[in-house]
Scaffold this active site. Structure first.
Site, PDB file in Angstrom:
ATOM      1  CB  CYS A  29      37.396  41.189  36.256  1.00 54.99           C
ATOM      2  SG  CYS A  29      37.248  39.485  36.703  1.00 54.99           S
ATOM      3  CB  CYS A  32      38.665  38.983  33.787  1.00 52.68           C
ATOM      4  SG  CYS A  32      36.633  38.944  34.212  1.00 52.68           S
TER       5      CYS A  32
END
Length: 104
Positions: A29, A32
């Site tokens: 991600c 992230c």
């Protein structure tokens, strides 16, 4: 205090006491990866007020499902094991600090 990783098996134990900022994330991600260094910085600033726990949603789907995590990063603020706030997506450190302060 160091950022702690939690699993399906120990999530409740690691989030049951005090204020905890929980980061639901995955290695693939992009946002992230962007928020990880922000959380590292924040960890030093909120020491004594709250702790940060990270949950890899790929490895711990039970916990992610229990909290209805549909997008990552999702950050929950928990107080004594109960969810008291939630934000989805990247947030700047200042915003996350305010979020924690509201519940500390």
């Amino acid at each position: 205090m160091a950022i702690v990783n939690a699993t399906d098996a120990d999530f409740t134990e690691k989030t049951s006491d005090g204020v905890v900022l929980v980061d639901f994330w995955a290695p693939w991600c992009g946002p992230c990866k962007m928020i990880a260094p922000v959380l590292e910085e924040l960890d030093g600033e909120i020491e004594g007020k709250a702790k940060i726990v990270k949950v890899n949603v790929d490895d711990n789907q039970g916990t992610a499902s229990k909290f209805g995590i549909m997008s990552i990063p999702t950050l929950l603020v928990m107080k004594d094991g109960e969810t008291v706030d939630k934000v989805v997506g990247f947030r700047p450190k200042e915003e996350l600090a305010k979020l924690v302060d509201q519940h500390a």
